[in-house]
Write an enzyme that holds these catalytic residues in place. Structure first.
Site, PDB file in Angstrom:
ATOM      1  N   ASP A   8      46.029   2.886   5.816  1.00 43.49           N
ATOM      2  CA  ASP A   8      45.054   3.952   6.053  1.00 43.49           C
ATOM      3  C   ASP A   8      45.743   5.264   6.417  1.00 43.49           C
ATOM      4  O   ASP A   8      45.404   6.331   5.893  1.00 43.49           O
ATOM      5  CB  ASP A   8      44.080   3.551   7.163  1.00 43.49           C
ATOM      6  CG  ASP A   8      43.137   2.437   6.741  1.00 43.49           C
ATOM      7  OD1 ASP A   8      42.982   2.239   5.520  1.00 43.49           O
ATOM      8  OD2 ASP A   8      42.572   1.765   7.620  1.00 43.49           O
ATOM      9  N   SER A  17      63.427   8.456  -0.662  1.00 43.22           N
ATOM     10  CA  SER A  17      62.084   8.966  -0.917  1.00 43.22           C
ATOM     11  C   SER A  17      61.504   9.622   0.342  1.00 43.22           C
ATOM     12  O   SER A  17      62.038  10.623   0.813  1.00 43.22           O
ATOM     13  CB  SER A  17      61.198   7.827  -1.441  1.00 43.22           C
ATOM     14  OG  SER A  17      60.046   8.326  -2.074  1.00 43.22           O
ATOM     15  N   HIS A  57      63.225   4.934  -9.661  1.00 48.97           N
ATOM     16  CA  HIS A  57      63.106   5.478  -8.306  1.00 48.97           C
ATOM     17  C   HIS A  57      63.764   4.572  -7.253  1.00 48.97           C
ATOM     18  O   HIS A  57      64.311   5.056  -6.269  1.00 48.97           O
ATOM     19  CB  HIS A  57      61.624   5.684  -7.973  1.00 48.97           C
ATOM     20  CG  HIS A  57      61.378   6.353  -6.664  1.00 48.97           C
ATOM     21  ND1 HIS A  57      61.985   7.536  -6.284  1.00 48.97           N
ATOM     22  CD2 HIS A  57      60.570   5.995  -5.617  1.00 48.97           C
ATOM     23  CE1 HIS A  57      61.561   7.897  -5.078  1.00 48.97           C
ATOM     24  NE2 HIS A  57      60.714   6.970  -4.655  1.00 48.97           N
TER      25      HIS A  57
END
Length: 225
Positions: free
Chosen positions: A144, A46, A205
């Site tokens: 974040d 990924s 995935h």
């Protein structure tokens, strides 16, 4: 010698405000330099797969061969944007310090399962939930920064489209239940990686989790050639 690397903002690697395939390719080069490696075989899943594609295309002299797991250099599926909801859900997880880690993971599961959807992905995410000595629960990844920079991965193709093709061996291993690689895009992928081969496994995935034996066999055979 095999190195399993935590990408920046993951695992034990440093947390930084910058997060992109280009940054992580540079991180990989720095690791190779420090270890005295002139060339390496690389593998990534990924986000990590895009990092390794960027590295191979930008610095082909450093790469012997590459294994790319369930990701395309061209486009991302529409539901990739649900990652934004997942990061938001992770950031909003609220677990009282009195609970054990096991209890905390069950609470977190209830709080994020609606945003995540797939149970195997929920379980994968919960592996990243930890508990400090003071009782505080926290996520190992830098949520974040990952959320802030998520959109950069939409622009990946724009950063690599003008680079020369990587002419070394490349193996793509993809899940036939995932939509991160569109079979119709294979001719375009081969323009960037002309020596590439494509293998589909019966998985989503998280190909390497769902089909570990077949995945390892493919990798070992590819590396032994």
């Amino acid at each position: 010698m095999i190195f399993t690397v935590d990408a920046r903002n993951h695992g034990d690697s440093p947390h930084t405000p910058e997060h992109s395939s280009a940054h992580m390719a540079v991180d990989s080069i720095e690791l190779m330099r420090k270890q005295g490696m002139a060339k390496a075989c690389v593998m990534g899943h990924s986000m990590g797969g895009r990092t390794m594609m960027h590295l191979a295309l930008k610095h082909p002299e450093l790469i012997d061969r590459a294994i790319i797991v369930d990701i395309s250099p061209i486009a991302l599926p529409r539901d990739f944007h649900t990652m934004e909801n997942i990061f938001k859900a992770m950031a909003n997880v609220d677990i009282p310090a009195k609970h054990s880690l096991g209890q905390g993971r069950k609470i977190a599961q209830e709080q994020i399962k609606e945003a995540v959807g797939d149970q195997s992905t929920v379980e994968f995410i919960l592996m990243n939930l930890k508990k400090r000595d003071n009782g505080e629960f926290y996520w190992i990844p830098n949520i974040d920064s990952l959320y802030k920079n998520l959109r950069l991965f939409n622009d990946f193709f724009e950063h690599i489209k003008d680079l020369p093709p990587f002419k070394g061996p490349v193996m793509f291993i993809c899940g036939n239940k995932s939509n991160f690689v569109d079979p119709k895009s294979w001719p375009q992928i081969q323009q960037m990686f002309p020596e590439a081969e494509l293998h589909w496994l019966d998985a989503g995935h998280l190909v390497h989790f769902e089909q570990p034996e077949k995945f390892i066999n493919l990798v070992v055979h590819f590396l032994k050639r």
